[in-house]
Structures are given as structure tokens and as C-alpha cells.
Scaffold this active site. Sequence first.
Site, PDB file in Angstrom:
ATOM      1  CG  HIS A   1     -26.231  38.011  15.140  1.00 30.55           C
ATOM      2  ND1 HIS A   1     -27.423  37.125  14.583  1.00 30.55           N
ATOM      3  CD2 HIS A   1     -27.421  38.429  16.017  1.00 30.55           C
ATOM      4  CE1 HIS A   1     -28.349  36.606  15.878  1.00 30.55           C
ATOM      5  NE2 HIS A   1     -28.516  37.815  16.004  1.00 30.55           N
TER       6      HIS A   1
ATOM      7  CB  CYS B   1     -31.335  37.176  24.163  1.00 33.15           C
ATOM      8  SG  CYS B   1     -30.542  38.025  23.245  1.00 33.15           S
TER       9      CYS B   1
ATOM     10  CB  CYS C   1     -31.932  37.836  17.129  1.00 30.24           C
ATOM     11  SG  CYS C   1     -31.575  39.441  17.353  1.00 30.24           S
TER      12      CYS C   1
END
Length: 403
Positions: free
Chosen positions: A359, A389, A91
Amino acid sequence: MTDAFLFDTVRTPRGRGRPDGALHEVTALALSAQVLDALAARTGLEGPLIEDVIWGNVTQIGEQGGCLARSAVLMSGLDPAIPGLSVNRFCASGLEAVILAANQVRGGAGEGYIAGGVESMSRVPMGSDGAAIAADPMLAMKALFVPQGIAADLIATRHGFTRTEADALAVESQRRAARAWDEGRFARSILPVTDRNGLVILDRDEHPRPGTDMQSLGALKPAFRDIGEGMPGFDRVALLRYPDLERIEHIHHAGNSSGIVDGAAAVLVGSAEFGRRLGLRPRARIRSTARVGTEPTIMLTGPIPATERALAAAGMRVADIDLFEVNEAFASVVLLFLRHFGVDPHRVNPNGGAIALGHPLGATGAMLIGTLIDELERQDKATGLVTLCVASGMGAAAVIERV
């Protein structure tokens, strides 16, 4: 050490990451080429002035595989003498690309870089690359692997966050994102995406649901309860790591978790001399960066130690940061950040986050850099911090300051 400056940023709107999403017809390669060309046009880049294109993308398989960064250079109008490097820190890949570029500049290994990332989640589904942490039983059992949604619910259970708190954060994210679009706060950085004929197919983030309220979220079923309590029973795996807990409370669902979307973003990073050569005035500089590894079962707590490390490297405290962009992978991630640091919620994600906007894994970190710079300028503030994160237990952060 040479300062690394951020001269400009550009991003696509985020399209819904499903077959009926507006960007489904556009490959990750085409999205990448469009943002590279837009950044070059905005900044007057010509010839082989760029040392490298460092490009994040997470699911590196099929049409997103094979060093997509180099393919994007060749597809774009950039000079083919410019190389490309694809990076994957899950991510945080888009932020990692910017960190790598900035640290190369700071260390004297080249004066100008393009960094950013892309993800076409509608065309290349998350997890389709068969990551070892989930697919290899030897590693999965050693690490006590659980899916990210179970980890998010584990955070909520350990720290006592309720579904009401998570849903309230999600409603606020939607409200802020709608206000940001209505007030034109994203206008400077948005690149409308066009099809092969040059016709605009998306010029606004497609994922937000401005009418979201507590009642509509309350009707949603917890997304991870079945795989946690039923088969394959991931709750039992998590409780092996955290035997002090009696059970896991499942509070997350589609409405308080990040949206699956398509998108790309690029950032021009360089030295002061690089900017002078192009006649560009820097908008910000990288003050410090950090990456950390964390316990892999709960996995999503990385923003806290990453932020602490980045602040220490900059010689700063939390109170010295004006604005924060904390990726809204799940509501509990942001709730934990807010509680741990005691930060005023109005300083965190003032224009909404991934719950409302989505995202696009490999691009999000670079998008947050651009959003933060735009908002620092809008509010006439000086310093900001970006943190995400990261799957399998990592975290990344960067402190930036306006110039």
C-alpha cells in the site's frame, strides 16, 4: 454535465518500503516523472494539452514536500506550462486525485488532466511529518486518537472477526496476487522502473510472499498488542469511545495488514472531445464519486458509507456492480465490507490486494483504478467500484463503467 472518461493508466511495480527494497534508491520525484513520461508516451500527449497534474502524496515533507506535483511536471518531459497540485487525503490520496480531475472535467473546468500519486515509504517514513491528529495532545484527546492498527483490531472486536478469518483472507490475497502475476494480468499497466542509466531495477511487485499459509501466519505475534495493552495504552483510549467492550482482541500482524512499499501511478482523465483530439478511445468513465467522514477512533469504516453514497449518486445498487477493489489496509476492513454488503468474495479484489501487494499510500487509489479497469476488460464486465478507508476517519469511493 460533461462525462469524465479514463483513457489509460500506468503504474510502477511496488518495491519493499525499506532500505534494502529495490526502489529505495529512486526518489518519489523520480518515480513520479517516470510514470508521467510513460503515460504521455503511451497516449501521444504533446504540448500544454493537460489542464493540470493532480498528484496524491501523503507524507509531504522533505523530498516529498514543496508541491511534489509541480516538481514532477518539471522533472518529466511534460510541457512546463502544465501546473501541478499536490493533494493529501491520507490513504485515499491517489483516488482523490482522480476524483478531483474527473469532477473538474464534469464541471467544465478543463478537458484533460493527469491524476495519480506516489509514495516512497522507504525514503520518507510514514508519520515523519508529525500529523496533528497524533502529535497535538489537544486534538488527539478530543478525537480519542489511536493508531490505525488499534482501530483495525477494534473493528475486529466489535464485529467478532477472528484471527483465523483475518489470516485466511491474507492467504487468499497472496494466492490471488501470485496467480495474477503468473497469468500476466498486470502486464498492460506495469511500467518497469529504471535507474539513472536506464537499467531496469524493478519490473515486478516485490512485496508478495506466494508461499504464505495459515501455519506461517499463525507464528506471527499481534503487531499492536504491546502499544494497546502496555504503554502508551491505546486500548484504554479506544474503550473510552466504546465502553460496551470489555477489552480489545488483537488479531492483526504484519501478515494480515497492508505492506509498506514504494510506488507511483498515473491516470489520464478527460472529456470525449479531449480524447477525439488525441485520437484516443476511452476505456472507462467515472459514473459517480463520494467522500465521507466517519467516527475517528475506529476510523477505518469509511468504505461502507462511501460506497453507499457513491451507489446512490449513480442510481445503482450493490448488485449492479460487477467487481470491487476494496483496499486491504487491514484484513478486518475487507471482512467488514464483505459482511455488510453480502458481496460474493470472488468479486472483491480478484487479483489480491494491499496485504499481498503493498500500500504505497499516495499512489494506491490510482493503482486500484488501473487494476479495476484491466480486470473489467479481462472478464468482459461492465461496472466496478473502488473504495478505501482513510486515516482519522474518512472514506472515499468511485463507481466506474467500461466504455
